[in-house]
Design a protein around this motif. Structure first.
Motif, mmCIF file in Angstrom:
data_model
loop_
_atom_site.group_PDB
_atom_site.id
_atom_site.type_symbol
_atom_site.label_atom_id
_atom_site.label_comp_id
_atom_site.label_asym_id
_atom_site.label_seq_id
_atom_site.Cartn_x
_atom_site.Cartn_y
_atom_site.Cartn_z
ATOM 1 N N PRO A 7 -1.207 7.684 -4.221
ATOM 2 C CA PRO A 7 -1.881 8.625 -3.323
ATOM 3 C C PRO A 7 -0.909 9.315 -2.375
ATOM 4 O O PRO A 7 0.209 8.859 -2.164
ATOM 5 C CB PRO A 7 -2.846 7.719 -2.557
ATOM 6 N N GLY A 8 -1.399 10.437 -1.795
ATOM 7 C CA GLY A 8 -0.671 11.091 -0.719
ATOM 8 C C GLY A 8 -0.307 12.526 -0.970
ATOM 9 O O GLY A 8 0.145 13.204 -0.046
ATOM 10 N N LYS A 43 0.848 -1.194 0.000
ATOM 11 C CA LYS A 43 0.000 0.000 0.000
ATOM 12 C C LYS A 43 0.882 1.243 0.000
ATOM 13 O O LYS A 43 0.976 1.960 0.998
ATOM 14 C CB LYS A 43 -0.925 0.023 1.213
ATOM 15 N N PRO A 44 1.544 1.545 -1.099
ATOM 16 C CA PRO A 44 2.446 2.707 -1.127
ATOM 17 C C PRO A 44 1.677 4.022 -1.140
ATOM 18 O O PRO A 44 0.659 4.157 -1.798
ATOM 19 C CB PRO A 44 3.218 2.511 -2.436
ATOM 20 N N ASN A 45 2.154 4.986 -0.370
ATOM 21 C CA ASN A 45 1.647 6.352 -0.446
ATOM 22 C C ASN A 45 2.727 7.286 0.084
ATOM 23 O O ASN A 45 3.714 6.836 0.665
ATOM 24 C CB ASN A 45 0.333 6.523 0.325
ATOM 25 N N VAL A 46 2.546 8.567 -0.132
ATOM 26 C CA VAL A 46 3.551 9.546 0.292
ATOM 27 C C VAL A 46 2.991 10.489 1.345
ATOM 28 O O VAL A 46 3.477 11.612 1.509
ATOM 29 C CB VAL A 46 4.071 10.347 -0.925
ATOM 30 N N LEU A 47 1.971 10.050 2.064
ATOM 31 C CA LEU A 47 1.420 10.875 3.133
ATOM 32 C C LEU A 47 2.481 11.189 4.181
ATOM 33 O O LEU A 47 3.250 10.313 4.578
ATOM 34 C CB LEU A 47 0.242 10.162 3.799
ATOM 35 N N GLY A 48 2.473 12.432 4.620
ATOM 36 C CA GLY A 48 3.408 12.823 5.662
ATOM 37 C C GLY A 48 2.841 12.676 7.055
ATOM 38 O O GLY A 48 3.442 13.176 8.021
ATOM 39 N N PHE A 49 1.707 11.984 7.202
ATOM 40 C CA PHE A 49 1.052 11.813 8.493
ATOM 41 C C PHE A 49 0.735 10.337 8.707
ATOM 42 O O PHE A 49 0.500 9.593 7.753
ATOM 43 C CB PHE A 49 -0.249 12.632 8.557
ATOM 44 N N LYS A 50 0.688 9.938 9.955
ATOM 45 C CA LYS A 50 0.311 8.570 10.278
ATOM 46 C C LYS A 50 -1.200 8.409 10.108
ATOM 47 O O LYS A 50 -1.975 9.334 10.372
ATOM 48 C CB LYS A 50 0.722 8.225 11.711
ATOM 49 N N THR A 51 -1.605 7.217 9.673
ATOM 50 C CA THR A 51 -3.015 6.963 9.407
ATOM 51 C C THR A 51 -3.405 5.579 9.902
ATOM 52 O O THR A 51 -2.550 4.749 10.209
ATOM 53 C CB THR A 51 -3.321 7.058 7.895
ATOM 54 N N GLU A 52 -4.704 5.357 9.964
ATOM 55 C CA GLU A 52 -5.241 4.031 10.225
ATOM 56 C C GLU A 52 -6.397 3.771 9.258
ATOM 57 O O GLU A 52 -7.168 4.674 8.942
ATOM 58 C CB GLU A 52 -5.718 3.896 11.678
ATOM 59 N N GLY A 89 -1.532 15.277 1.388
ATOM 60 C CA GLY A 89 -0.941 15.370 2.730
ATOM 61 C C GLY A 89 0.545 15.125 2.649
ATOM 62 O O GLY A 89 1.142 14.469 3.494
ATOM 63 N N PHE A 90 1.149 15.682 1.617
ATOM 64 C CA PHE A 90 2.544 15.422 1.276
ATOM 65 C C PHE A 90 3.498 15.942 2.347
ATOM 66 O O PHE A 90 4.541 15.337 2.630
ATOM 67 C CB PHE A 90 2.800 16.079 -0.078
ATOM 68 N N LYS A 91 3.159 17.064 2.960
ATOM 69 C CA LYS A 91 4.037 17.694 3.934
ATOM 70 C C LYS A 91 3.193 18.486 4.927
ATOM 71 O O LYS A 91 1.980 18.623 4.751
ATOM 72 C CB LYS A 91 5.044 18.602 3.222
ATOM 73 N N PRO A 92 3.804 19.013 5.998
ATOM 74 C CA PRO A 92 3.009 19.735 7.006
ATOM 75 C C PRO A 92 2.183 20.878 6.428
ATOM 76 O O PRO A 92 1.025 21.067 6.808
ATOM 77 C CB PRO A 92 4.075 20.235 7.990
ATOM 78 N N ASP A 93 2.768 21.662 5.509
ATOM 79 C CA ASP A 93 2.011 22.737 4.857
ATOM 80 C C ASP A 93 1.290 22.171 3.649
ATOM 81 O O ASP A 93 1.710 22.331 2.500
ATOM 82 C CB ASP A 93 2.952 23.878 4.443
ATOM 83 N N SER A 94 0.188 21.478 3.902
ATOM 84 C CA SER A 94 -0.606 20.840 2.856
ATOM 85 C C SER A 94 -2.066 20.983 3.224
ATOM 86 O O SER A 94 -2.419 21.564 4.258
ATOM 87 C CB SER A 94 -0.222 19.362 2.725
ATOM 88 N N GLU A 95 -2.937 20.446 2.369
ATOM 89 C CA GLU A 95 -4.372 20.539 2.637
ATOM 90 C C GLU A 95 -4.714 19.860 3.960
ATOM 91 O O GLU A 95 -5.479 20.395 4.774
ATOM 92 C CB GLU A 95 -5.137 19.902 1.489
ATOM 93 N N ILE A 96 -4.185 18.667 4.190
ATOM 94 C CA ILE A 96 -4.448 17.970 5.450
ATOM 95 C C ILE A 96 -3.778 18.685 6.604
ATOM 96 O O ILE A 96 -4.362 18.835 7.685
ATOM 97 C CB ILE A 96 -3.976 16.508 5.351
ATOM 98 N N GLY A 97 -2.538 19.135 6.398
ATOM 99 C CA GLY A 97 -1.833 19.827 7.473
ATOM 100 C C GLY A 97 -2.551 21.074 7.931
ATOM 101 O O GLY A 97 -2.632 21.359 9.134
ATOM 102 N N VAL A 98 -3.108 21.832 6.982
ATOM 103 C CA VAL A 98 -3.851 23.050 7.321
ATOM 104 C C VAL A 98 -5.087 22.713 8.138
ATOM 105 O O VAL A 98 -5.399 23.376 9.142
ATOM 106 C CB VAL A 98 -4.228 23.802 6.031
ATOM 107 N N ALA A 99 -5.821 21.661 7.725
ATOM 108 C CA ALA A 99 -7.045 21.288 8.443
ATOM 109 C C ALA A 99 -6.727 20.765 9.842
ATOM 110 O O ALA A 99 -7.467 21.040 10.797
ATOM 111 C CB ALA A 99 -7.801 20.231 7.646
#
Length: 787
Positions: A132-133, A78-87, A136-146
């Motif tokens: 995917p990813g 399951k490769p992705n480049v998300l910069g955050f941990k997920t479940e 949320g590639f890095k801290p200053d991203s769509e996910i990071g902002v939210a």
């Protein structure tokens, strides 16, 4: 001299005599150097040569690391480049209609607090060749902002290979199921999730929202193409691709050669060909020129850019035939297998369209043209109860829309911070502008670094960005017809032979031998020729001799690089111009258009669905229903109508007006729920829009039965609401005075009281009541009440 420390030449070759290695050795060396090279050109050349050799070794070692990273990434399940941990919450492979998508919950980083009372935030990543990813590639991203804003965050990603028989409709249904699961996880939150769709995921989300509008909150589509025939001449080369290839038969051929799978590397290759200067020189030269500082950033991005995924043959054929070539999504021509029409007018959530003039993959006309395809004008948008907001960036490229840290800190931060405001905005078409708070006179009233403002727009202003050309519609309709013909010929005569020759092994070999994939493999540790690179690179790092920027040869290198970029850009412009000219000439031929049955057709099967008679009847019925509601309701309707009327006097609106609306809702909280408040805002806006005079004339009637004390409280409440973010504009203040006069008309007159006996009191009261009940005579003066 500096070249004496060259690590690639034995030191004994340049060893000075013993007398020069004493305390006065340096002056002696400098004197000798000045004598042999009085202008320093030789020393600069040797310094540059040494630096160039070292940079070359470091550059190729980075390429080796890139290849190793690619192989490691592609071998993951399951490769992705998300910069955050997920479940993982929901695996799409377990659904009734299995897909390779999955719903992930983003775990907040340490130190980030999530407010469980805030609206959920869902990001859907594009599946257009890459993994995917990126959202949320890095801290200053769509996910990071939210996450920083305290929102519970979820991510919809996908696996590298599709499920057998997977279709686009299956993916759409899976995304709807994921959103229902998110809503079920937050039963105490009445607001629906805000959903962000990047690029390909944007149009996919719009399809889902058109089928199931009740599960969506505000929708943000970033760099998402929805109107594929649109485009400004000279700036939209990708829209001519299908015409120059003869339609979508080549897509079917590629899928058949892949044994039913379409390699996403082909899509990536198309993107790279758009900008040959960046692909073949600029990106790589930037790494070579700054190899000491750019390695980490380069490898992080290449981990996503090189993470190619596979699409199902049926999926990509559906996308190309119905969207890219057929343009059926923006004209409500798509119908699901079970007979449901995908009509984007069914959306009930506000839609924010974020695009950029610097984007050559999804230029503004393709991101915004669907609005013009569906609606006759801004009044039609209002009649459909839709709120459409668009934001145009001036320079950022396609990936910068959802990758750039500066964009995330500015545009995406403002969209996230204002999502509640966007959710209650009245229907209509708006454009956003973002200004820096420190540059404004009212900076003390702004909570963040930027202020997001919303300005109403009409279709004349929208057309400046869409640049619609009816004659181009006929050309693209001709391409669609020819594509259908060629695809039919391919399926009849060639497809059976191709499928008979292809095996799973040959398809796998073709993917491995793709030029892009092969480039990663060749520069990795699996190539024995790279075995010395790590050792040589480490030697360079231990004894690095970086040349200074004032070195004339380094300056010359930069000039040569700029010239190469200029030449490649010239080649791109020449190629794109020739392609456009050939396309317009070929598909503009009346003979060809007549041969496919389109010459003289005024609509070329792109008829705007909003012009249908039944839709007009629906709008007329809706307007009549709202006019009847103008005199229905009570104090909540009167208060909300007053707020919208007063605030409607400003040419633009922003988050400070949302403070006023939010303050109003807080005052009404005991009487009106949040959902009811949103309905009130939209309904009262419609009433004012349709017939403002009647809406104001019936305002006192809505307050009938309210005591004078209650009316005073309502006016005090309105005063506090309007003062929430500074003084009203001059126009707004005038409207507020008008509202006060209308409230005064609803006041109860004091009852007549006599000091005589109770009998005379009753008699006088009865007479006074009779006088009030009788119609007043028009004498030019108002009857004075008894005292």
């Amino acid at each position: 001299m500096s070249f004496l420390a060259n690590p690639f030449l034995p030191a004994r070759w340049f060893k000075l005599p013993e007398r020069l290695e004493d305390g006065d050795a340096a002056p002696a060396q400098n004197a000798l150097a000045n004598l042999m090279d009085p202008f320093g050109v030789g020393r600069a050349a040797i310094d540059y040569w040494r630096d160039g050799v070292e940079r070359s070794i470091l550059y190729w070692d980075v390429m080796r690391e890139r290849g190793n990273q690619y192989l490691e990434h592609m071998e993951q399940t399951k490769p992705n480049v998300l910069g955050f941990k997920t479940e993982v919450l929901v695996d799409g492979r377990t659904l009734a209609r299995p897909t390779n998508y999955e719903l992930l919950r983003v775990l907040p980083p340490e130190g980030v607090h999530i407010d469980p009372a805030k609206r959920p935030f869902v990001v859907v990543d594009p599946r257009a060749g890459h993994g995917p990813g990126i959202g949320g590639f890095k801290p200053d991203s769509e996910i990071g902002v939210a996450l920083k804003a305290g929102h519970p965050c979820y991510f919809i990603g996908f696996l590298p290979y599709p499920e057998p028989g997977q279709t686009v409709e299956d993916v759409v249904e899976a995304e709807v199921e994921f959103l229902r699961h998110v809503i079920a996880r937050h039963p105490d939150i009445t607001e629906k999730p805000m959903v962000v769709g990047n690029c390909q995921a944007g149009w996919q989300l719009m399809m889902a929202a058109a089928l199931e509008p009740d599960v969506f909150g505000p929708i943000l589509i970033a760099g998402a193409p929805l109107s594929y025939w649109a485009g400004e001449r000279g700036k939209a080369p990708m829209r001519y691709t299908a015409g120059m290839a003869g339609g979508s038969w080549s897509t079917a051929l590629t899928s058949d050669l892949g044994n039913g799978w379409f390699d996403g590397a082909w899509l990536v290759q198309n993107f790279e060909r758009l900008n040959p200067a960046n692909t073949y020189w600029k990106k790589q030269y930037h790494l070579y020129a700054n190899v000491d500082t750019e390695t980490t950033r380069y490898l992080e991005f290449e981990r996503w850019w090189g993470g190619h995924v596979v699409l199902g043959g049926d999926e990509i054929q559906y996308i190309v035939d119905n969207l890219f070539v057929g343009n059926r999504l923006s004209t409500a021509q798509l119908v699901t297998q079970d007979g449901r029409r995908i009509d984007l007018r069914n959306l009930r959530s506000p839609v924010v369209v974020f695009c950029s003039r610097g984007d050559d993959i999804t230029p503004p006309p393709q991101a915004l043209g669907w609005i013009r395809d569906l609606y006759e004008g801004e009044e039609d948008i209002v009649a459909n109860e839709q709120t459409i907001i668009y934001c145009l960036h001036d320079t950022t490229g396609h990936l910068g829309i959802f990758v750039s840290g500066s964009v995330s800190r500015k545009e995406h931060s403002e969209f996230t911070a204002n999502m509640d405001y966007i959710d209650v905005m009245p229907p209509g078409l708006y454009e956003t502008t973002i200004s820096r708070a420190s540059e404004r006179e009212d900076a003390e009233l702004i909570e963040r670094d930027y202020l997001l403002e919303f300005s109403p727009r009409d279709f004349d202003e929208l057309d400046k960005d869409v640049q619609h050309r009816p004659e181009d519609d006929r050309r693209f309709a001709t391409v669609a017809r020819i594509s259908e013909i060629n695809l039919g010929f391919y399926r009849l005569y060639m497809q059976p032979w191709v499928r008979a020759m292809v095996t799973p092994e040959s398809a796998r070999l073709m993917r491995r031998m793709h030029p892009i994939r092969l480039g990663y493999r060749l520069m990795s540790d699996r190539n024995p020729l790279t075995v010395l690179l790590p050792t040589m690179a480490q030697m360079v790092r231990d004894n690095r001799h970086e040349v200074t920027e004032d070195n004339p040869f380094r300056t010359l290198e930069t000039l040569v690089s700029d010239q190469i970029v200029s030449n490649l850009n010239g080649f791109r412009d020449l190629r794109d111009g020739a392609t456009e000219t050939a396309f317009l000439a070929l598909y503009g031929q009346p003979l060809l258009q007549a041969a496919v049955g389109l010459y003289g057709d005024a609509h070329v099967h792109r008829r705007r669905p909003g012009a249908e008679p039944e839709h007009r009847r629906f709008i007329a019925h809706r307007q009549q229903s709202l006019r009847e509601k103008a005199s229905q309701g009570g104090a909540p309707e009167a208060i909300v109508r007053s707020i919208i009327y007063v605030l409607g006097g400003a040419p633009a609106t922003d988050e400070r007006n949302f403070k006023r609306l939010r303050a109003s809702r807080a005052k009404l909280d005991s009487q009106v729920s949040l959902c009811e408040f949103k309905r009130l805002v939209r309904e009262q806006f419609f009433i004012l829009k349709l017939d403002r005079d009647k809406a104001l004339a019936t305002l006192p009637g809505l307050l009938e039965g309210e005591s004078n004390e209650a009316l005073d409280r309502h006016l005090q409440q309105l005063t506090q609401v309007f003062a929430a973010s500074g003084a009203l504009s001059e126009n707004g203040a005038e409207r507020f005075e008008q509202i006060k006069m209308l409230f005064d008309q609803a006041r109860q007159k004091p009852k007549a009281i006599s000091k005589a006996s109770s009998a005379s009191v009753n008699s006088d009261t009865a007479q006074a009541g009779a006088k009030r009940a009788a119609p007043a005579k028009r004498t030019g003066t108002k009857p004075r009440p008894k005292r």
